[in-house]
Design a protein around this motif. Structure first.
Motif, PDB file in Angstrom:
ATOM      1  N   SER A  20      39.866  66.416  40.573  1.00 59.42           N
ATOM      2  CA  SER A  20      41.064  65.703  41.012  1.00 59.42           C
ATOM      3  C   SER A  20      41.593  64.748  39.952  1.00 59.42           C
ATOM      4  CB  SER A  20      40.751  64.918  42.290  1.00 59.42           C
ATOM      5  OG  SER A  20      40.331  65.775  43.329  1.00 59.42           O
ATOM      6  N   PHE A  21      40.690  64.187  39.153  1.00 61.85           N
ATOM      7  CA  PHE A  21      41.085  63.196  38.140  1.00 61.85           C
ATOM      8  C   PHE A  21      40.463  63.571  36.790  1.00 61.85           C
ATOM      9  CE2 PHE A  21      40.723  61.173  42.303  1.00 61.85           C
ATOM     10  CZ  PHE A  21      42.021  60.710  42.485  1.00 61.85           C
ATOM     11  N   PRO A  22      40.941  64.656  36.177  1.00 56.42           N
ATOM     12  CA  PRO A  22      40.331  65.130  34.925  1.00 56.42           C
ATOM     13  C   PRO A  22      40.529  64.171  33.762  1.00 56.42           C
ATOM     14  CG  PRO A  22      42.342  66.340  35.404  1.00 56.42           C
ATOM     15  CD  PRO A  22      42.057  65.512  36.615  1.00 56.42           C
ATOM     16  N   GLY A  23      41.566  63.393  33.792  1.00 56.64           N
ATOM     17  CA  GLY A  23      41.798  62.410  32.743  1.00 56.64           C
ATOM     18  C   GLY A  23      41.388  61.023  33.185  1.00 56.64           C
ATOM     19  N   ALA A  24      41.526  60.052  32.296  1.00 55.43           N
ATOM     20  CA  ALA A  24      41.183  58.660  32.617  1.00 55.43           C
ATOM     21  C   ALA A  24      42.267  58.050  33.498  1.00 55.43           C
ATOM     22  CB  ALA A  24      41.024  57.851  31.338  1.00 55.43           C
ATOM     23  N   ARG A  25      41.873  57.581  34.656  1.00 54.45           N
ATOM     24  CA  ARG A  25      42.818  56.923  35.567  1.00 54.45           C
ATOM     25  C   ARG A  25      42.078  55.824  36.301  1.00 54.45           C
ATOM     26  NH1 ARG A  25      46.236  59.803  40.479  1.00 54.45           N
ATOM     27  NH2 ARG A  25      47.103  57.872  41.365  1.00 54.45           N
ATOM     28  N   ASN A  26      42.491  54.592  36.090  1.00 55.96           N
ATOM     29  CA  ASN A  26      41.786  53.446  36.662  1.00 55.96           C
ATOM     30  C   ASN A  26      42.327  53.074  38.040  1.00 55.96           C
ATOM     31  OD1 ASN A  26      40.156  53.222  34.421  1.00 55.96           O
ATOM     32  ND2 ASN A  26      41.447  51.684  33.425  1.00 55.96           N
ATOM     33  N   GLY A  27      41.484  52.400  38.791  1.00 48.69           N
ATOM     34  CA  GLY A  27      41.875  51.960  40.113  1.00 48.69           C
ATOM     35  C   GLY A  27      40.913  50.913  40.645  1.00 48.69           C
ATOM     36  N   THR A  28      41.173  50.452  41.853  1.00 46.85           N
ATOM     37  CA  THR A  28      40.330  49.451  42.509  1.00 46.85           C
ATOM     38  C   THR A  28      40.074  49.883  43.940  1.00 46.85           C
ATOM     39  OG1 THR A  28      41.173  47.627  41.168  1.00 46.85           O
ATOM     40  CG2 THR A  28      40.155  47.047  43.262  1.00 46.85           C
ATOM     41  N   ALA A  29      38.831  49.775  44.361  1.00 45.79           N
ATOM     42  CA  ALA A  29      38.460  50.080  45.740  1.00 45.79           C
ATOM     43  C   ALA A  29      37.980  48.815  46.432  1.00 45.79           C
ATOM     44  CB  ALA A  29      37.361  51.133  45.775  1.00 45.79           C
ATOM     45  N   ILE A  30      38.270  48.718  47.715  1.00 44.54           N
ATOM     46  CA  ILE A  30      37.809  47.590  48.526  1.00 44.54           C
ATOM     47  C   ILE A  30      36.808  48.095  49.550  1.00 44.54           C
ATOM     48  CG2 ILE A  30      38.474  45.822  50.198  1.00 44.54           C
ATOM     49  CD1 ILE A  30      41.176  45.692  48.886  1.00 44.54           C
ATOM     50  N   ILE A  31      35.662  47.440  49.640  1.00 44.26           N
ATOM     51  CA  ILE A  31      34.679  47.746  50.677  1.00 44.26           C
ATOM     52  C   ILE A  31      34.762  46.656  51.730  1.00 44.26           C
ATOM     53  CG2 ILE A  31      32.208  47.915  51.188  1.00 44.26           C
ATOM     54  CD1 ILE A  31      31.838  49.279  48.513  1.00 44.26           C
TER      55      ILE A  31
ATOM     56  N   ASP B 252      28.047  49.430  59.913  1.00 48.92           N
ATOM     57  CA  ASP B 252      29.103  50.312  59.428  1.00 48.92           C
ATOM     58  C   ASP B 252      30.024  49.606  58.449  1.00 48.92           C
ATOM     59  OD1 ASP B 252      30.570  52.606  59.203  1.00 48.92           O
ATOM     60  OD2 ASP B 252      31.629  52.391  61.108  1.00 48.92           O
ATOM     61  N   PHE B 253      30.219  50.252  57.279  1.00 51.67           N
ATOM     62  CA  PHE B 253      31.141  49.775  56.251  1.00 51.67           C
ATOM     63  C   PHE B 253      32.091  50.900  55.862  1.00 51.67           C
ATOM     64  CE2 PHE B 253      27.467  47.031  55.865  1.00 51.67           C
ATOM     65  CZ  PHE B 253      28.011  45.777  55.634  1.00 51.67           C
ATOM     66  N   GLY B 254      33.232  50.544  55.329  1.00 52.81           N
ATOM     67  CA  GLY B 254      34.171  51.533  54.831  1.00 52.81           C
ATOM     68  C   GLY B 254      34.674  51.160  53.452  1.00 52.81           C
ATOM     69  N   MET B 255      35.274  52.141  52.767  1.00 49.57           N
ATOM     70  CA  MET B 255      35.870  51.894  51.453  1.00 49.57           C
ATOM     71  C   MET B 255      37.278  52.479  51.414  1.00 49.57           C
ATOM     72  SD  MET B 255      34.470  52.823  47.608  1.00 49.57           S
ATOM     73  CE  MET B 255      35.367  54.350  47.317  1.00 49.57           C
ATOM     74  N   GLU B 256      38.204  51.704  50.884  1.00 45.17           N
ATOM     75  CA  GLU B 256      39.584  52.156  50.725  1.00 45.17           C
ATOM     76  C   GLU B 256      40.041  51.897  49.302  1.00 45.17           C
ATOM     77  OE1 GLU B 256      41.943  50.108  53.579  1.00 45.17           O
ATOM     78  OE2 GLU B 256      41.248  51.321  55.293  1.00 45.17           O
ATOM     79  N   MET B 257      40.871  52.784  48.771  1.00 43.16           N
ATOM     80  CA  MET B 257      41.440  52.570  47.448  1.00 43.16           C
ATOM     81  C   MET B 257      42.703  51.723  47.587  1.00 43.16           C
ATOM     82  SD  MET B 257      39.326  54.152  45.509  1.00 43.16           S
ATOM     83  CE  MET B 257      40.230  53.895  43.974  1.00 43.16           C
TER      84      MET B 257
END
Length: 319
Positions: free
Chosen positions: A51-62, A313-318
């Protein structure tokens, strides 16, 4: 030293459960890097890589999906940030921002931490991070429920753990002690030792103390009140003569609250109560722990803290 200080000295080694301790570091490694390695297999996260073959940055929140006590942040920091880069070669180069502290009380929806880095790296560690938080926070939450209804005693786990010292650390964050951390940490003479020894309890304790063994404390499990008196008398006499005995704790195994109260009164009558620590174990529930706590014991050990807790229970979202 008063009884409260002594029981914390012997049965609460929580300050050793950090990544700076080599043994604890191995336990963190087992449930982070080794779990990630098994999850990635030989080919890695093929979904995220495709899905992300190249470099692509992001942030996830737990975030928390339920109320409870957070545990595992120290371990996540080691896993993703402070450990050797050699260990993190498959996890990627990630940064973490913590939004609360270990041991804090959480509300549903509360944000716990943010993970910054390449999106595919964040996604590949997602399950390892959430599993660790879920397990440790579930143990910490159950522990806090027991601690809240047992004033005046030190609640501790046993060695009936699924995640070893990580479970012990979670109990500490829930407000409990640790009991012994391993077989080398303290001497605990159980019914199986006594059955195999075949001699008298007093004779066995003398033989053990004669060897001046390693360990932070000496503990003996008893199933009858008279054995507690024998253990106490043997210890007090040895200490009077040799003056080098480790702290002694007597564990009353599977006594009812009323039986335990009577047994403690016997030790008080024999004037041995001030010389030793007393522990209750077996059959303790949230419904009866207050009765056990009022019996005069110093410590209550509960296997259910670590073998019967539910995951939180925890979740993660981008973002």
């Amino acid at each position: 030293m008063n009884r409260s200080s002594l029981r914390n000295l012997t049965h609460n080694a929580g300050d050793r459960l950090t990544p700076s301790d080599p043994v604890y570091k191995q336990w963190i490694f087992r449930y982070t890097f080794l779990e990630l390695e098994k999850d990635l297999g030989a080919l890695g996260d093929i979904t995220s890589d495709a899905s992300f073959p190249g470099a692509r940055n992001g942030t996830a929140i737990i975030y928390a999906r339920a109320a409870g006590i957070i545990a595992g942040l120290q371990e996540i920091e080691y896993f993703l940030v402070t450990s050797s880069r050699e260990f993190r070669s498959r996890a990627g180069d990630l940064a973490v921002t913590f939004l609360c502290e270990d041991g804090a009380s959480l509300k549903p929806g509360q944000k716990i931490l943010k993970i910054h880095g390449e999106i595919k790296d964040i996604l590949k560690v997602e399950r390892t991070v959430l599993n660790l938080l879920s397990r440790m926070s579930g143990v910490a939450t159950l522990t806090r429920e027991f601690v809240n209804v047992a004033p005046g005693v030190l609640v501790t786990p046993t060695r009936k753990t699924l995640w070893g010292l990580l479970d012990k650390r979670a109990c500490v964050l829930g407000g409990a002690g640790t009991h012994r951390l391993s077989l080398e940490d303290a001497i605990l003479v159980k019914d199986t030792h006594r059955a195999a020894y075949k001699g008298s309890l007093g004779e066995m304790l003398v033989k053990i103390m004669e060897q001046k063994p390693a360990g932070r404390f000496l503990e003996v499990e008893v199933e009858e009140a008279r054995d507690a008196v024998i253990a106490a008398e043997t210890y007090v006499e040895w200490k009077r003569v040799h003056k080098n005995a480790p702290p002694l704790c007597i564990m009353y195994d599977n006594f009812t609250p009323s039986e335990l109260s009577s047994a403690v009164k016997v030790l008080r009558k024999e004037k041995h109560y001030d010389d030793i620590l007393l522990e209750a174990s077996g059959g303790v529930t949230q419904e009866n722990i207050t009765e056990y706590a009022s019996s005069g014991v110093d410590i209550i050990s509960i296997g259910a803290l670590t073998h019967s807790s539910h995951s939180m229970d925890f979740g993660m979202e981008m973002e």
